[in-house]
Design a protein around this motif. Structure first.
Motif, PDB file in Angstrom:
ATOM      1  N   LYS A 227      15.045   6.151   9.826  1.00 33.41           N
ATOM      2  CA  LYS A 227      16.391   5.601   9.766  1.00 33.41           C
ATOM      3  C   LYS A 227      16.545   4.398   8.856  1.00 33.41           C
ATOM      4  O   LYS A 227      17.517   4.236   8.308  1.00 33.41           O
ATOM      5  N   THR A 228      15.564   3.683   8.920  1.00 34.27           N
ATOM      6  CA  THR A 228      15.391   2.374   8.242  1.00 34.27           C
ATOM      7  C   THR A 228      15.490   3.037   6.590  1.00 34.27           C
ATOM      8  O   THR A 228      16.335   2.260   5.903  1.00 34.27           O
ATOM      9  N   GLY A 229      14.627   3.822   6.222  1.00 31.84           N
ATOM     10  CA  GLY A 229      14.801   4.444   4.813  1.00 31.84           C
ATOM     11  C   GLY A 229      16.015   4.871   4.402  1.00 31.84           C
ATOM     12  O   GLY A 229      16.378   4.908   2.989  1.00 31.84           O
ATOM     13  N   LEU A 230      16.711   5.681   5.437  1.00 27.96           N
ATOM     14  CA  LEU A 230      17.970   6.051   4.999  1.00 27.96           C
ATOM     15  C   LEU A 230      18.971   5.057   4.742  1.00 27.96           C
ATOM     16  O   LEU A 230      19.911   5.397   3.776  1.00 27.96           O
TER      17      LEU A 230
ATOM     18  N   LEU B  77       0.997  -1.234  -0.006  1.00 31.93           N
ATOM     19  CA  LEU B  77      -0.060  -0.062   0.000  1.00 31.93           C
ATOM     20  C   LEU B  77       0.805   1.129   0.075  1.00 31.93           C
ATOM     21  O   LEU B  77       1.698   1.317   1.003  1.00 31.93           O
ATOM     22  N   VAL B  78       0.723   1.913  -1.093  1.00 31.85           N
ATOM     23  CA  VAL B  78       1.687   3.209  -1.279  1.00 31.85           C
ATOM     24  C   VAL B  78       0.896   4.417  -1.248  1.00 31.85           C
ATOM     25  O   VAL B  78       0.048   4.497  -2.133  1.00 31.85           O
ATOM     26  N   SER B  79       0.975   5.303  -0.276  1.00 29.83           N
ATOM     27  CA  SER B  79       0.205   6.611  -0.201  1.00 29.83           C
ATOM     28  C   SER B  79       0.956   7.766  -0.886  1.00 29.83           C
ATOM     29  O   SER B  79       0.458   8.769  -1.438  1.00 29.83           O
TER      30      SER B  79
ATOM     31  N   GLY C 102       1.696  -5.558   2.220  1.00 24.97           N
ATOM     32  CA  GLY C 102       2.401  -4.535   3.088  1.00 24.97           C
ATOM     33  C   GLY C 102       1.617  -3.503   3.138  1.00 24.97           C
ATOM     34  O   GLY C 102       1.265  -2.844   2.537  1.00 24.97           O
ATOM     35  N   ILE C 103       1.453  -3.124   4.554  1.00 26.18           N
ATOM     36  CA  ILE C 103       1.082  -1.701   5.175  1.00 26.18           C
ATOM     37  C   ILE C 103       1.991  -1.283   6.115  1.00 26.18           C
ATOM     38  O   ILE C 103       2.338  -1.789   7.238  1.00 26.18           O
TER      39      ILE C 103
ATOM     40  N   LEU D  28       8.415   1.372   3.291  1.00 33.38           N
ATOM     41  CA  LEU D  28       8.162   0.172   3.198  1.00 33.38           C
ATOM     42  C   LEU D  28       8.403  -0.375   1.859  1.00 33.38           C
ATOM     43  O   LEU D  28       8.532  -1.806   1.704  1.00 33.38           O
ATOM     44  N   LEU D  29       7.949   0.277   0.700  1.00 30.60           N
ATOM     45  CA  LEU D  29       8.289  -0.189  -0.486  1.00 30.60           C
ATOM     46  C   LEU D  29       9.638  -0.305  -1.101  1.00 30.60           C
ATOM     47  O   LEU D  29       9.943  -1.399  -1.402  1.00 30.60           O
ATOM     48  N   TRP D  30      10.627   0.356  -0.409  1.00 31.64           N
ATOM     49  CA  TRP D  30      11.945   0.025  -0.545  1.00 31.64           C
ATOM     50  C   TRP D  30      12.509  -1.034   0.293  1.00 31.64           C
ATOM     51  O   TRP D  30      13.213  -1.948  -0.034  1.00 31.64           O
TER      52      TRP D  30
END
Length: 228
Positions: A177-180, A10-12, A122-123, A20-22
């Motif tokens: 931080k996860t996304g970075l 789910l991508v907003s 995934g959400i 989440l997408l990455w």
């Protein structure tokens, strides 16, 4: 380690769903994305969702119209008579709650999962979203049970569909931080319930984003792009 299985995310267009997408790209062999037009005042987020899914190179990006949510009164996100407030999130459900939004979204995503034989949905719900009833662990587990009970694919293949919620228990700064680490292009994300360019900086989601970047000790890249 990457799983040899598929996921629909789910991508907003916001920070959490982009992260989440990455993360899904790192964890799953095939990644699909789904976004929703439900009459939200910040419909501009869908433009960012398109950019993100293109950059991520997903298998398919579905954009689904959810017309019945547009007619529900009482939510500041969809009701033109109610202003989006300038506030932090309250302890209880905020005025920006859209009744059963995530339940509707997961049910629709599950329909696509059935057709494309996707084993995971995934959400990006996390602990800071907990004032919303449909952003809690008990909601995710209940939705997963209902999806598996009604899935044609599950009935035929005798497998299970997992509602993937890796950010449960995490703060927004921890998600950031996860996304970075993953190299998420946060300059291409959008977080504002009012749907303004530049973002208002006053609504709960704007404040949440600002606090996350401050806690992570870095500047929000969108501020440079907007000249703020």
């Amino acid at each position: 380690m990457k799983q040899e299985s598929k996921i629909i995310v789910l991508v907003s267009g916001g920070m959490d769903s982009a992260t989440l997408l990455w993360l899904a790209k790192e964890k799953f062999s095939k990644v699909y994305a789904i976004s929703f037009d439900y009459g939200q005042k910040h419909k501009i987020e869908l433009d960012f969702a398109k950019q993100l899914t293109e950059e991520a190179g997903v298998e398919k990006h579905f954009i689904v119209d959810v017309p019945h949510l547009k007619g529900i009164e009482g939510s500041a996100l969809t009701d033109e008579k109610i202003e989006v407030p300038s506030e932090e999130y309250p302890e209880g459900p905020p005025i920006t709650t859209v009744p059963m939004r995530n339940l509707n979204f997961l049910a629709i995503a599950a329909s696509f999962a059935d057709v494309y034989e996707i084993e995971n949905i995934g959400i990006g719900i996390h602990s800071v979203d907990s004032p919303y009833p449909d952003c809690r662990a008990e909601f995710a587990s209940s939705a997963e049970a209902a999806i598996n009970a009604s899935s044609v694919m599950v009935a035929k293949k005798k497998n299970r569909i997992t509602v993937w919620t890796p950010f449960l228990g995490m703060t927004k700064a921890e998600v950031l931080k996860t996304g970075l680490r993953l190299g998420v292009p946060y300059e291409k994300t959008y977080s504002c319930y009012r749907g303004t360019i530049p973002p208002c900086g006053e609504c709960a989601t704007c404040r949440q984003r600002e606090e996350a970047f401050k806690e992570a000790g870095i500047e929000d890249p969108t501020k440079k792009l907007e000249g703020r």
